[in-house]
Scaffold this active site. Structure first.
Site, mmCIF file in Angstrom:
data_model
loop_
_atom_site.group_PDB
_atom_site.id
_atom_site.type_symbol
_atom_site.label_atom_id
_atom_site.label_comp_id
_atom_site.label_asym_id
_atom_site.label_seq_id
_atom_site.Cartn_x
_atom_site.Cartn_y
_atom_site.Cartn_z
ATOM 1 N N ASP A 155 0.752 -1.199 0.150
ATOM 2 C CA ASP A 155 0.065 -0.141 -0.038
ATOM 3 C C ASP A 155 1.004 1.184 0.051
ATOM 4 O OD1 ASP A 155 0.167 1.190 2.985
ATOM 5 O OD2 ASP A 155 0.214 -0.811 3.066
ATOM 6 N N SER A 156 0.351 2.375 -0.697
ATOM 7 C CA SER A 156 1.158 3.487 -0.465
ATOM 8 C C SER A 156 2.471 3.496 -1.316
ATOM 9 C CB SER A 156 0.989 4.097 0.580
ATOM 10 O OG SER A 156 1.329 5.614 0.593
ATOM 11 N N ALA A 157 3.475 3.911 -0.441
ATOM 12 C CA ALA A 157 4.953 3.590 -0.972
ATOM 13 C C ALA A 157 4.983 2.031 -1.274
ATOM 14 C CB ALA A 157 5.641 4.012 0.128
ATOM 15 N N HIS A 295 -6.891 6.995 2.022
ATOM 16 C CA HIS A 295 -5.597 6.530 1.754
ATOM 17 C C HIS A 295 -5.465 5.206 2.673
ATOM 18 C CE1 HIS A 295 -1.600 6.540 0.005
ATOM 19 N NE2 HIS A 295 -1.087 6.915 1.239
#
Length: 324
Positions: A155-157, A295
């Site tokens: 997730d994300s990075a 997010h």
């Protein structure tokens, strides 16, 4: 949660308050401490699935954890790459969501503590992800063992690194190295375009409680990209280097992709445009935009219904694409 507050509202308020504290973080160490609170909205988000085993392991030099829910076939494996802006996050905070992923997918999940910036700038974290993936293909929770199916998610990075790991493997294959192709990739809330061309940076700014358009440029010197890039970044491509911005990668021969993103994310277009581009290249792509998803919404399982839905969808994707 206060009486009468819906899970989404509680998560939104929690992240809004966390963002206000992150904006005045003293240094990267303080930021790490704050981001360790990301999922702390309800005790259920930090509770393992009953019967889940969590076993520390060193995967080719990388501190990691096997997270295995009851009933898993450990020959089916999933590499999970945590988020945290490339400079924070850890497997201790992510073992809970990994237990839900393990239960849903039936896979043994290897969560890794890859090297973090700014102590280790690009591509050190990515190098760890590639090493862990190769190790995972040969080793399970019981030791060296045959691997039937292998998936990568994050997730994300970690969503960025999920895609970059595949692109690095593909580049190695083109150079003549033998690789094992993943059965599928599942990036969540991924950063795919450091050039920030997506319209959602503006259209979702009012509803994203944790990220804004100015968030990513602040990370350039931390991660070691842009004008702060070292020799590992293609100087001609800059931020469009595919292993930095996977949006610019070649997915013509990629494994199936399941791209997950929330409708309340400034990063929405990072996923939507990637899906469109990869489909045009001929990839097998599934994308799902989750209503009111913030997010890294999957980390709020089982408290947030959208998180439960997404993790169930991950299970369906894995069962569809795992090897017989």
């Amino acid at each position: 949660m206060t009486s009468g507050t819906y899970p989404f509202e509680a998560v939104r308020d929690h992240l809004t308050e966390l963002y206000s504290r992150l904006s005045t973080a003293r240094d990267v160490h303080h930021r790490r401490e704050l981001l360790d609170e990301f999922f702390l909205v309800d005790p259920s988000c930090t509770t393992l699935i009953e019967g889940t085993s969590v076993t520390p392991v060193v995967a080719d030099g990388i501190e990691s954890r096997w997270v295995v829910a009851p009933g898993c076939d450990t020959a089916n494996r999933l590499l999970y790459i945590h988020g945290g802006s490339w400079c924070s996050g850890n497997t201790a905070a992510y073992q809970y969501v990994c237990s839900h992923i393990s239960e849903s997918t039936g896979c043994a999940v290897l969560a890794i503590d890859y090297k973090l910036a700014p102590e280790y700038k690009y591509p050190e974290g990515l190098n760890d992800c590639v090493k862990a993936y190769n190790w995972l293909c040969k080793n399970g929770p019981e030791g060296e063992a045959v691997c039937k199916s292998v998936f990568i998610s994050g997730d994300s990075a970690g969503g960025n690194l999920t895609l970059a790991t595949y692109l690095r493997l593909r580049a190695q294959e083109k150079d003549g190295h033998a690789i094992r192709k993943p059965n599928g990739l599942m990036p969540v809330s991924a950063v795919t375009d450091w050039t920030q061309q997506g319209e959602s940076f503006k259209s979702r700014a009012a509803v994203d409680p944790i990220l804004q358009e100015a968030s990513l440029p602040k990370l350039h010197p931390v991660y070691g990209i842009g004008e702060f890039a070292g020799p590992a970044v293609d100087s001609k491509l800059g931020l469009k280097d595919p292993c930095v911005s996977p949006l610019f990668g070649d997915y013509s021969q990629s494994p199936p992709l399941f791209i997950m993103v929330g409708d309340y994310e400034v990063l929405l277009d990072d996923s939507v445009v990637l899906a469109k581009m990869a489909k045009e290249q001929g990839a097998d792509v599934q994308i799902k935009v989750y209503n009111k998803g913030v997010h890294v919404f999957i980390g709020f399982a089982p408290y947030l219904p959208e998180a439960v839905e997404a993790i169930q969808d991950m299970g369906e994707f894995v069962r569809k694409h795992q090897s017989a």
